[in-house]
Design a protein around this motif. Structure first.
Motif, PDB file in Angstrom:
ATOM      1  N   ILE A  47      -1.376  -7.041   1.509  1.00  0.00           N
ATOM      2  CA  ILE A  47      -1.293  -8.371   1.865  1.00  0.00           C
ATOM      3  C   ILE A  47      -1.001  -8.537   3.334  1.00  0.00           C
ATOM      4  CG2 ILE A  47      -0.439 -10.617   1.203  1.00  0.00           C
ATOM      5  CD1 ILE A  47       0.392  -9.144  -1.669  1.00  0.00           C
ATOM      6  N   LEU A  48      -1.565  -9.515   3.939  1.00  0.00           N
ATOM      7  CA  LEU A  48      -1.374  -9.664   5.403  1.00  0.00           C
ATOM      8  C   LEU A  48      -0.739 -11.083   5.280  1.00  0.00           C
ATOM      9  CD1 LEU A  48      -4.262  -8.425   7.470  1.00  0.00           C
ATOM     10  CD2 LEU A  48      -2.213  -7.408   7.293  1.00  0.00           C
ATOM     11  N   GLY A  49       0.446 -11.012   5.550  1.00  0.00           N
ATOM     12  CA  GLY A  49       1.318 -12.369   5.697  1.00  0.00           C
ATOM     13  C   GLY A  49       1.218 -12.965   7.062  1.00  0.00           C
ATOM     14  N   ASN A  50       1.986 -13.951   6.976  1.00  0.00           N
ATOM     15  CA  ASN A  50       1.967 -14.953   8.308  1.00  0.00           C
ATOM     16  C   ASN A  50       2.713 -14.208   9.598  1.00  0.00           C
ATOM     17  OD1 ASN A  50       0.927 -17.653   8.340  1.00  0.00           O
ATOM     18  ND2 ASN A  50       1.770 -17.621   6.264  1.00  0.00           N
ATOM     19  N   VAL A  94       4.621  -9.899  -7.672  1.00  0.00           N
ATOM     20  CA  VAL A  94       6.055  -9.786  -7.283  1.00  0.00           C
ATOM     21  C   VAL A  94       6.111  -9.035  -5.912  1.00  0.00           C
ATOM     22  CG1 VAL A  94       8.370  -9.513  -7.764  1.00  0.00           C
ATOM     23  CG2 VAL A  94       6.882 -10.249  -9.376  1.00  0.00           C
ATOM     24  N   VAL A  95       6.689  -9.481  -4.833  1.00  0.00           N
ATOM     25  CA  VAL A  95       7.180  -8.887  -3.759  1.00  0.00           C
ATOM     26  C   VAL A  95       8.593  -8.351  -3.617  1.00  0.00           C
ATOM     27  CG1 VAL A  95       6.870  -8.558  -1.465  1.00  0.00           C
ATOM     28  CG2 VAL A  95       4.989  -9.614  -2.617  1.00  0.00           C
ATOM     29  N   TYR A 141       3.020  -5.755   1.244  1.00  0.00           N
ATOM     30  CA  TYR A 141       3.139  -6.965   1.901  1.00  0.00           C
ATOM     31  C   TYR A 141       3.531  -6.843   3.333  1.00  0.00           C
ATOM     32  CZ  TYR A 141       3.962 -11.878   2.982  1.00  0.00           C
ATOM     33  OH  TYR A 141       4.006 -13.466   3.520  1.00  0.00           O
ATOM     34  N   TRP A 142       2.445  -6.964   4.375  1.00  0.00           N
ATOM     35  CA  TRP A 142       2.642  -6.481   5.699  1.00  0.00           C
ATOM     36  C   TRP A 142       3.081  -7.903   6.381  1.00  0.00           C
ATOM     37  CZ3 TRP A 142       2.807  -1.981   8.186  1.00  0.00           C
ATOM     38  CH2 TRP A 142       2.894  -2.105   9.761  1.00  0.00           C
ATOM     39  N   PHE A 153       4.847  -5.291  -5.230  1.00  0.00           N
ATOM     40  CA  PHE A 153       4.610  -5.168  -3.877  1.00  0.00           C
ATOM     41  C   PHE A 153       5.933  -4.672  -3.288  1.00  0.00           C
ATOM     42  CE2 PHE A 153       0.803  -7.312  -5.242  1.00  0.00           C
ATOM     43  CZ  PHE A 153      -0.301  -6.646  -4.539  1.00  0.00           C
ATOM     44  N   ILE A 154       5.801  -4.046  -2.258  1.00  0.00           N
ATOM     45  CA  ILE A 154       6.852  -3.906  -1.031  1.00  0.00           C
ATOM     46  C   ILE A 154       6.637  -4.249   0.052  1.00  0.00           C
ATOM     47  CG2 ILE A 154       8.091  -2.210  -2.745  1.00  0.00           C
ATOM     48  CD1 ILE A 154       7.677  -0.267  -0.116  1.00  0.00           C
ATOM     49  N   ARG A 155       7.626  -4.949   0.817  1.00  0.00           N
ATOM     50  CA  ARG A 155       7.162  -5.367   2.171  1.00  0.00           C
ATOM     51  C   ARG A 155       6.945  -3.825   3.115  1.00  0.00           C
ATOM     52  NH1 ARG A 155      10.300 -10.133   5.377  1.00  0.00           N
ATOM     53  NH2 ARG A 155       9.004 -10.032   7.240  1.00  0.00           N
ATOM     54  N   GLY A 156       6.133  -3.883   4.058  1.00  0.00           N
ATOM     55  CA  GLY A 156       5.920  -2.943   4.939  1.00  0.00           C
ATOM     56  C   GLY A 156       5.836  -3.530   6.276  1.00  0.00           C
ATOM     57  N   ASP A 157       6.596  -3.141   7.070  1.00  0.00           N
ATOM     58  CA  ASP A 157       6.679  -3.578   8.769  1.00  0.00           C
ATOM     59  C   ASP A 157       7.089  -2.587   9.558  1.00  0.00           C
ATOM     60  OD1 ASP A 157       9.548  -3.549   8.578  1.00  0.00           O
ATOM     61  OD2 ASP A 157       9.635  -5.379   7.782  1.00  0.00           O
ATOM     62  N   ALA A 158       7.081  -2.882  10.874  1.00  0.00           N
ATOM     63  CA  ALA A 158       7.514  -2.128  11.985  1.00  0.00           C
ATOM     64  C   ALA A 158       8.676  -1.277  11.885  1.00  0.00           C
ATOM     65  CB  ALA A 158       7.648  -2.755  13.239  1.00  0.00           C
ATOM     66  N   GLY A 159       9.668  -1.827  10.913  1.00  0.00           N
ATOM     67  CA  GLY A 159      11.011  -1.110  10.779  1.00  0.00           C
ATOM     68  C   GLY A 159      10.872  -0.376   9.505  1.00  0.00           C
TER      69      GLY A 159
END
Length: 354
Positions: free
Chosen positions: A163-166, A85-86, A129-130, A106-112
């Motif tokens: 996890i590298l996402g789209n 689960v993300v 999840y990136w 999982f949690i989402r990790g991004d530039a923000g």
């Protein structure tokens, strides 16, 4: 699609590969993915439930559930089924701590995001999840990701998974016509070198899925509007829309007049149903297009989750799966053993020559 799956599964740097069901949920593509040992990324409970129903032997560990919007009961059912689960909205963890208590996700990790934001969840996070959110600025590839991931590592007691996402396609060199396999391999190797403590899982890029399909339609109307030539076809153009988000481009060929050259004037291809967004503009198109001509559009394999062969918008243009040659499933562990044996043989050969 066979070649894409085989090439990506053969990458040593990739621990697991996941197919995004919403990109094209054609049953035969899903079956091919299952046969090759590919996992799935699902954005809804219906997608996940359908996979587990249609493929009863599919290991729930092969599914990543990252919903666009999910109710509490759907998260609970996903946890109970044993899928990964993300969680995108971190406020949900604060609002419903009982739902996520003693769960791994999982949690989402991004530039923000910042690694301090994940501290309150303790040791339940199994990885990140990136994926860049739509229209987010690039983070300059592995170099931009590394500071965030290095800081986040302190929050993980065990070896985490990335996890590298789209969305990561936006970070790659936009001068490339496609996210091709060699370029993707170099990118993933760079990520692995920058973040060696992470297991690396990959979501199949939409661009590669799109490249695996073509759309064949027939022209039903042509007309001009100012300087733009309008061509209506008996297909649907709405959900071939990954071209805007992921930089996917399409080419058009007139099978009825294959040798008439191209024009530099903009040609707008409109789906038969019309409506907002049901259009793709082509700066280069066949010079001559007439009613009744048969047209091919390339890079149309990512139809979108809301388009299926049974949908009315296809107007008699079904989605067919063309069988290619059979491929043996890629055994990742066997691949690693073969590489190890090859290195030993090469080392032995050098000693013999000495």
């Amino acid at each position: 699609m066979n070649e894409i799956l085989f090439d990506l599964l053969s990458m040593d740097v990739v621990d697991r590969l996941f197919y995004p069901v919403h990109a094209n949920p054609h049953p035969k593509i899903l079956r091919k993915a299952v046969e090759q040992g590919v996992g799935f990324r699902c954005i809804s409970w219906n997608e996940m439930d359908g996979l587990l129903r249609d493929f009863p032997r599919l290991d729930p560990e092969q599914i990543v559930f990252f919903p666009v919007a999910a109710q509490d009961r759907e998260f609970a059912r996903a946890f109970d089924r044993g899928v990964h689960v993300v969680v995108d909205d971190l406020s949900a963890l604060r609002q419903r701590p009982d739902l996520f208590q003693d769960r791994r996700f999982f949690i989402r990790g991004d530039a923000g995001a910042h690694h301090r934001e994940i501290g309150f969840t303790g040791t339940s996070i199994q990885g990140l999840y990136w994926s860049l959110k739509p229209h987010a600025p690039p983070v300059s590839g592995p170099d931009g990701m590394c500071p965030f991931l290095t800081g986040a590592l302190a929050r993980f007691p065990d070896k985490p998974t990335l996890i590298l996402g789209n969305g990561m396609e936006q970070e790659m060199d936009r001068e490339q016509a496609w996210v091709n396999v060699p370029a993707l391999g170099e990118y993933l190797d760079a990520v692995a070198r920058a973040c060696p403590r992470f297991n690396l899982w990959l979501e199949l890029p939409h661009g590669m899925i799109a490249r695996a399909g073509i759309l064949i339609t027939r022209v039903v109307e042509t007309r001009r509007q100012a300087d733009i030539r309008l061509v209506r076809v008996n297909g649907d153009m709405r959900d071939q829309a990954f071209h805007e988000r992921c930089g996917i481009s399409h080419r058009m060929v007139n099978l009825s007049r294959p040798h008439r050259g191209e024009t530099v004037s903009t040609t707008a291809i409109i789906g038969e149903a019309g409506g907002q967004g049901n259009r793709i503009d082509f700066p280069d198109a066949p010079a001559v297009i007439q009613e009744g001509d048969v047209m091919i559009f390339t890079n149309m394999g990512a139809t979108g989750a809301e388009v299926s062969p049974e949908d009315e918008c296809w107007k008699g243009v079904p989605q067919d799966y063309l069988h290619a040659r059979s491929l043996c499933p890629v055994d990742i562990h066997e691949k690693q053993r073969m590489n190890h044996t090859e290195k030993q043989d090469n080392s032995s050969g050098r000693r013999d020559r000495e």
